[in-house]
Design an enzyme around this catalytic site. Structure first.
Site, PDB file in Angstrom:
ATOM      1  N   ASP A  69       0.847  -1.182   0.000  1.00 52.10           N
ATOM      2  CA  ASP A  69       0.000   0.000   0.000  1.00 52.10           C
ATOM      3  C   ASP A  69       0.888   1.240   0.000  1.00 52.10           C
ATOM      4  O   ASP A  69       1.961   1.211   0.606  1.00 52.10           O
ATOM      5  CB  ASP A  69      -0.810   0.010   1.304  1.00 52.10           C
ATOM      6  N   TYR A  71       2.190   4.855   1.372  1.00 55.55           N
ATOM      7  CA  TYR A  71       2.139   5.523   2.675  1.00 55.55           C
ATOM      8  C   TYR A  71       0.917   6.438   2.709  1.00 55.55           C
ATOM      9  O   TYR A  71       0.568   7.072   1.710  1.00 55.55           O
ATOM     10  CB  TYR A  71       3.397   6.348   2.911  1.00 55.55           C
ATOM     11  N   PHE A  82       7.865   1.841  -0.714  1.00 53.41           N
ATOM     12  CA  PHE A  82       8.841   2.085   0.364  1.00 53.41           C
ATOM     13  C   PHE A  82       9.514   3.456   0.280  1.00 53.41           C
ATOM     14  O   PHE A  82      10.236   3.851   1.183  1.00 53.41           O
ATOM     15  CB  PHE A  82       9.917   0.988   0.418  1.00 53.41           C
ATOM     16  N   HIS A 192       9.432  -9.265   6.213  1.00 55.54           N
ATOM     17  CA  HIS A 192       9.200  -7.867   5.849  1.00 55.54           C
ATOM     18  C   HIS A 192      10.123  -6.961   6.669  1.00 55.54           C
ATOM     19  O   HIS A 192      10.461  -7.288   7.818  1.00 55.54           O
ATOM     20  CB  HIS A 192       7.733  -7.513   6.131  1.00 55.54           C
TER      21      HIS A 192
END
Length: 228
Positions: A69, A71, A82, A192
């Site tokens: 998703d 931010y 990221f 992750h």
């Protein structure tokens, strides 16, 4: 190629994605996105929704990193998974990515530069499974059609490129392996980089960045400069 919402996407993707753009699910998706952007604050800004594509043409693609998703905080998202805009403090997952790169390759990172555009321009596809989100509401644009589209993108990359490195971080990204021809591409899996996973020992020490470069160089391809 210009789409609804005046979104520009790199021409190299056009011939592969035209069928998706013309599909009913994608038209419904864009209608939903347009409506939500008109009524509330959403991220990233409209011109950056397809930034991952615009920054990384198919013929330059070497590496794929899959996020979930964008931010959802103010001025963070820039269309690359990221990645955050320059001047924005690094989110926890990005901090851990940088820590691993420093341990793996020795690169040090400035606290106010988390913009990963440099990676994208070298052929790193920074692809979120969902390309938009409502401010303050993670997952708010999931299950609207984006995942159908980005799964197709992963299949296209698998079919149309050779010797690509797929970095699959966390259970969500690992599920995408079913879309990838593992016989012609390199798969690197780990936990992750989020604190919850990293602090349990599932992230640090994976050395994905040096392993990625070693694989690319074995096929006489330029390695990625992971510094910023």
């Amino acid at each position: 190629m210009t789409l609804m919402m005046s979104i520009k996407i790199d021409e190299s993707w056009g011939k592969f994605l035209t069928k998706e753009f013309d599909s009913e699910y994608f038209k419904n998706l864009i209608s939903f996105v347009k409506e939500d952007y008109s009524k509330t604050t959403c991220y990233p800004k409209g011109s950056q929704i397809f930034n991952a594509f615009d920054s990384c043409p198919v013929n330059n693609l070497k590496v794929v990193i899959i996020g979930q998703d964008p931010y959802h905080g103010d001025n963070q998202a820039n269309g690359l998974c990221f990645s955050v805009n320059k001047g924005i403090s690094h989110p926890p997952s990005l901090i851990n990515i940088f820590k691993e790169i420093e341990a793996d390759l020795g690169h040090k990172f400035k606290h106010k530069n988390g913009d990963l555009s440099k990676w994208a321009k070298q052929g790193v596809m920074l692809l979120n499974a969902t390309l938009t989100v409502k401010k303050g509401l993670p997952g708010s644009h999931q299950n609207k059609g984006w995942e159908i589209f980005t799964d197709k993108v992963i299949e296209i990359i698998s079919n149309e490129t050779n010797n690509t490195v797929f970095l699959l971080w966390g259970s969500f990204a690992k599920k995408k392996i079913k879309l990838i021809d593992t016989g012609k591409h390199k798969i690197l899996e780990s936990g992750h980089p989020s604190p919850l996973s990293a602090n349990r020992g599932y992230w640090f020490g994976n050395k994905h960045f040096s392993k990625c470069n070693k694989y690319l160089e074995s096929f006489k391809r330029n390695k990625i400069d992971w510094s910023l």
